[in-house]
Design an enzyme around this catalytic site. Structure first.
Site, short mmCIF file in Angstrom:
data_model
loop_
_atom_site.label_atom_id
_atom_site.label_comp_id
_atom_site.label_asym_id
_atom_site.label_seq_id
_atom_site.Cartn_x
_atom_site.Cartn_y
_atom_site.Cartn_z
N ARG A 277 -6.94 0.74 -11.14
CA ARG A 277 -6.60 1.71 -10.10
C ARG A 277 -7.63 2.84 -9.98
NH1 ARG A 277 -1.05 2.66 -9.03
NH2 ARG A 277 -0.68 1.90 -11.13
N ARG A 313 4.10 -1.20 -2.72
CA ARG A 313 4.29 -0.11 -3.69
C ARG A 313 5.43 0.85 -3.33
NH1 ARG A 313 1.22 3.27 -5.23
NH2 ARG A 313 1.57 2.98 -7.46
N CYS A 343 12.58 -7.74 7.56
CA CYS A 343 14.04 -7.61 7.62
C CYS A 343 14.62 -7.18 6.29
CB CYS A 343 14.64 -8.95 8.02
SG CYS A 343 13.98 -9.47 9.58
N GLU A 344 14.25 -6.02 5.84
CA GLU A 344 14.81 -5.43 4.62
C GLU A 344 14.78 -3.92 4.82
OE1 GLU A 344 14.58 -6.71 0.93
OE2 GLU A 344 13.75 -8.70 1.34
N1 LLP Z 1 -5.43 -3.98 -18.46
C1 LLP Z 1 -4.24 -4.60 -18.51
C2 LLP Z 1 -3.95 -5.49 -19.65
C3 LLP Z 1 -3.29 -4.40 -17.49
O1 LLP Z 1 -2.12 -5.02 -17.55
C4 LLP Z 1 -3.60 -3.53 -16.42
C5 LLP Z 1 -2.63 -3.28 -15.35
C6 LLP Z 1 -4.88 -2.90 -16.41
C7 LLP Z 1 -5.76 -3.15 -17.45
C8 LLP Z 1 -5.31 -1.99 -15.31
O2 LLP Z 1 -4.52 -0.85 -15.25
P1 LLP Z 1 -4.90 0.35 -14.26
O3 LLP Z 1 -6.20 0.95 -14.73
O4 LLP Z 1 -5.02 -0.21 -12.89
O5 LLP Z 1 -3.77 1.27 -14.40
N2 LLP Z 1 1.29 -2.83 -9.50
C9 LLP Z 1 1.40 -1.56 -10.18
C10 LLP Z 1 0.42 -1.46 -11.35
C11 LLP Z 1 0.53 -2.59 -12.33
C12 LLP Z 1 -0.47 -2.50 -13.46
C13 LLP Z 1 -0.50 -3.75 -14.25
N3 LLP Z 1 -1.47 -3.80 -15.31
C14 LLP Z 1 1.24 -0.43 -9.18
O6 LLP Z 1 1.04 -0.71 -8.00
O7 LLP Z 1 1.37 0.75 -9.53
#
Ligand code: LLP
Length: 420
Positions: A277, A313, A343-344
């Protein structure tokens, strides 16, 4: 950081390209990514980590578009992959397999085989049972797999429960209390080689304290493992650094790197980070067009052509995503829900948001839509997935075509004898 999506004379741009031009040429909904924003986010982290041996393995799950991945790979990034599909994408985008780490709680034999074939840098192993599978696959493959256990340090990252991963109750990794035994088991296996330790405590983490706590525990563990005779050369600290979606303040890459290097620097280990992110979220917009305005006794709705299938999200995590009109506001503000055609009732992009009154055909931009947006999109309600565009300076290119109706049924068949 430069604002990659500035307003000039009250029109929204992606770098030097007017957003309305992209919408005209490519249609809506469309995701627009800025190369500059991707590179600046990557470079800030790389500069902050420069004093220590490190690898930045971009977490491709946040945005897996090939052009986005290539942009980062060309900058020197490795990749954090979580499935055979992500590994395939990483390689297709030109990633160096020697810079790929592979985490994921349910690796199949086929996926392990692909990773062995490619010669990846590191398997982050999520259970002892998986360790034994990796050993067996590596034996069949005639090689030795480099491994670290993903250790669950039992730290509360104080983020949304769905994206907390380092708590005792979580399905991820092995409990830190089991680590010494698990590593002893790994040492006895012939086709895995222990090279490090790994943890990832969650995502959208806005305070540096949980990272410091988790890494202090990992540092202690490295000491114990070394005492037990393991050569620990790598510490993978995962991802998780949050970004600002609204008013909240996110720590800078420099502050994050300070905490990481403060906690696990000087250990004679390479530090691997897996940011997703914090690299991609603010490098993307979702551009959508207003279809209708309607109101009932309680509420006003702006119905747009993007929906929860494009950006889940808000529906899934009650997440706030900033929204603004692409062109100059023409009417006074009012409070509206911005909703899609699905449709939700959970299909909303924004609720109770103050926006200038809009008219059919107006464009809206949802900011911070570079991460976990297209990557989580679906065809729900028979909707075609959006196009993706990459901008650099005054140029842009479609980096993923909008899906066609034929794409919707690709791979399906109607067996005559079963369907009557
Ligand atoms: N490494 C592992 C093992 C992970 O599971 C994840 C994210 C990352 C790195 C990267 O994390 P970041 O730097 O992006 O926080 N869909 C959710 C976020 C799910 C994150 C899953 N794992 C959202 O939209 O907030």
């Amino acid at each position: 950081m430069t604002d990659a999506f500035p307003r000039v004379e009250n029109r929204l741009y992606a770098e030097a390209v007017p957003i309305d031009r992209i919408a005209e040429e490519v249609g809506t909904p469309v995701f627009v990514y800025s190369k500059l924003a991707l590179c600046e986010a990557y470079d800030a982290l790389a500069a902050a980590l420069a004093p220590v041996p490190h690898s930045i393995c971009y977490s491709i799950k946040s945005n897996m578009n090939l052009a986005v991945v290539r942009t980062l790979v060309a900058r020197g990034a490795g990749v954090d992959a979580t499935s055979g599909g992500e590994l395939f994408r990483a390689l297709r985008a030109g990633a160096d397999p020697g810079k790929v780490v592979y985490s994921g709680v349910g690796k199949t034999d086929a996926e392990i085989g692909l990773a062995l074939e490619a010669g990846i840098k590191l398997f982050n192993v999520e259970s002892r049972a998986e360790l034994r599978r990796i050993d067996a696959c590596a034996a069949a493959h005639g090689g030795v797999a480099p491994v670290a256990f993903r250790v669950n340090p039992d730290v509360d990252p104080r983020t949304h429960p769905y994206i907390s991963t380092g708590l005792r109750t979580s399905k991820f990794g092995i409990p830190i209390a089991d680590a010494v035994d698990a590593y002893a088991e790994a040492k006895a296996l012939e086709h895995v080689r222990v090279i490090g330790v790994d943890c990832h405590i969650g995502s959208q983490i806005l305070s540096l304290e949980p990272f410091a706590d988790a890494l202090a525990r990992m540092r202690g563990l490295i000491g114990e493992l070394r005492d037990a005779g393991h050569a620990i050369e790598v510490i993978d600290v995962g991802g998780g650094l949050g970004v600002s979606y609204a008013e909240e303040e996110a720590p800078s890459a420099a502050a994050y790197a300070d905490v990481v290097t403060g906690a696990v620097g000087g250990l004679d280990c390479e530090i691997v980070v897996e940011p997703g992110r914090s690299i991609s979220a603010n490098a993307g917009l979702l551009v959508t067009r207003v279809l209708y305005e309607k109101s009932n006794e309680e509420k006003r709705f702006v119905v747009v052509d993007a929906a929860m299938n494009d950006l889940i999200r808000p529906a899934l995590y009650q997440a706030y995503q900033p929204i603004e009109p692409v062109g100059p506001p023409r009417h006074p503000e009012q409070t509206v829900d911005v909703v899609g055609p699905v449709c939700e009732s959970g299909d909303f992009l924004a609720r109770e948001r103050s926006l200038p009154r809009l008219e059919r055909g107006d464009l809206l931009a949802v900011r911070s839509a570079g991460a976990y947006a297209f990557a989580m999109s679906s065809n729900y309600n028979g909707r075609l997935r959006a196009a993706e565009v990459l901008v650099s300076g005054d140029r842009f290119a479609v980096v993923r075509k909008r899906e066609s109706l034929e794409d919707l049924v690709r791979g399906e068949s109607i067996p005559k004898d079963l369907t009557g």
